[in-house]
Design an enzyme around this catalytic site. Structure first.
Site, mmCIF file in Angstrom:
data_model
loop_
_atom_site.group_PDB
_atom_site.id
_atom_site.type_symbol
_atom_site.label_atom_id
_atom_site.label_comp_id
_atom_site.label_asym_id
_atom_site.label_seq_id
_atom_site.Cartn_x
_atom_site.Cartn_y
_atom_site.Cartn_z
ATOM 1 N N LYS A 1 0.838 -1.194 0.000
ATOM 2 C CA LYS A 1 0.000 0.000 0.000
ATOM 3 C C LYS A 1 0.877 1.251 0.000
ATOM 4 O O LYS A 1 1.827 1.355 0.788
ATOM 5 C CB LYS A 1 -0.917 0.007 1.232
ATOM 6 C CG LYS A 1 -2.034 -1.028 1.172
ATOM 7 C CD LYS A 1 -3.047 -0.690 0.093
ATOM 8 C CE LYS A 1 -4.222 -1.661 0.117
ATOM 9 N NZ LYS A 1 -5.234 -1.314 -0.895
ATOM 10 N N LYS B 1 -13.028 -8.221 -8.039
ATOM 11 C CA LYS B 1 -13.492 -8.611 -6.708
ATOM 12 C C LYS B 1 -14.944 -9.055 -6.810
ATOM 13 O O LYS B 1 -15.803 -8.325 -7.320
ATOM 14 C CB LYS B 1 -13.351 -7.435 -5.734
ATOM 15 C CG LYS B 1 -11.896 -6.985 -5.561
ATOM 16 C CD LYS B 1 -11.741 -5.805 -4.635
ATOM 17 C CE LYS B 1 -10.273 -5.407 -4.476
ATOM 18 N NZ LYS B 1 -10.074 -4.239 -3.612
#
Length: 326
Positions: free
Chosen positions: A108, A215
């Site tokens: 991240k 997703k």
């Protein structure tokens, strides 16, 4: 699929709060709903700030996974990546240790309140820990503008990035950045530009990405996700949205059914919880294609208050109404 009655869904509902090892997405606990359907346990877990219209797709996915058979798998194990939150560089080895056998790490970056120097140090620490053969992908969650993204990618290119995920927010920005960094040979992956878009195929048609992050929950379920992949004609990475073991198994079912799976999947995020609802541990950097069954004692221990459960009941009821009217 015929929508199951709301009363049946609510009768099978469990709402839990899972504590995180490290703060992630600005949260310390992950609150979510689990439902025991005829086909097995399923999960409804849009983040708390998502409105009903966006959350309805997540409920459609949960109900499909709980009430309809999953597509036939073409593989029995799914390789996954480690996920490194926006931690200090010194904490990277500790985070990676929670992902035994993983050959890929997603890092991240562009976290609010941090600097590019923090990102560079974190990525360098991952490279040092994983060695030259490790694969590193970075995820900015659309936080950079074009110039910031280009500068950041060039600053980290020597760490041999596998790809950069959602560096900018809009399809137009992604297309321009892709043009600017083409000579670097670093692919661009689209996540939010797929799962949060009115048209999830727009980014592919615009030539704004080299691959898509898919997703199951945000896209409305395994069946719809498979259709989007087929229509997009791009390589994909199947990922999760900080799901419990139950939600991860939905992503695993999607990954298992894809004709091709060229990238390690972002389905190892169960390692970010101090306690999960079921045992779904990584083995040699991969997950088995199976449906975990929550431990009743853990469910009881992690159950939320009556007030929070009612909040979820009302949310599910509103989303169910939206699905019934669509």
């Amino acid at each position: 699929m015929t929508l199951p009655p709301l009363a049946e869904v609510l009768d099978r509902l469990q709402v839990v709060s899972l504590p995180l090892v490290t703060r992630f997405r600005a949260i310390d606990t992950r609150e979510l709903a689990l439902i025991e359907g005829p086909e097995g346990w399923t999960e409804f877990s849009p983040f708390l700030e998502y409105d009903d219209r966006e959350s309805a797709a997540w409920l459609a996915a949960a109900l499909e996974f709980g009430w309809a058979p999953s597509p036939a798998p073409v593989r029995d194990r799914i390789p996954v990546n480690a996920t490194v939150p926006a931690v200090p560089a010194a904490s990277v080895p500790e985070v990676l240790a929670r992902f035994p056998g993983c050959r890929t790490a997603k890092v991240k970056v562009a976290d609010p309140g941090q600097r590019l120097a923090d990102d560079i140090a974190r990525v360098a620490a991952v490279r040092a820990a994983m060695g030259p053969e490790g694969r590193i992908r970075i995820d900015a969650n659309g936080a950079w503008n074009i110039d910031e993204a280009e500068h950041a990618v060039r600053a980290m290119e020597h760490d041999d990035l596998e790809y950069v995920e959602q560096p900018c927010a809009s399809v137009e920005e992604l297309a321009e950045l892709r043009r600017r960094i083409a000579r670097l040979g670093i692919p661009i992956a689209a996540d939010e530009s797929v799962r949060k878009a009115e048209d999830p195929l727009a980014v592919a048609r615009a030539g704004a990405a080299d691959l898509l992050v898919i997703k199951a929950q945000p896209l409305g379920g395994v069946s719809r996700a498979l259709q989007i992949v087929a229509d997009a004609g791009l390589p994909v990475v199947v990922s999760s949205a900080l799901d419990s073991a139950v939600g991860l198994s939905m992503g695993v079912a999607l990954a298992a059914a894809l004709p091709e799976l060229p990238y390690d999947c972002g389905l190892g995020t169960g390692a970010l919880f101090t306690t999960d609802v079921a045992d779904y541990a990584l083995t040699d950097g991969s997950l088995a294609v199976t449906r975990p069954i929550p431990d009743p004692e853990i469910l009881e221990r992690l159950t939320v208050s009556a007030e929070r459960r009612q909040w979820w009941v009302e949310r599910i009821s509103r989303c169910h109404d939206l699905l019934a009217g669509s």
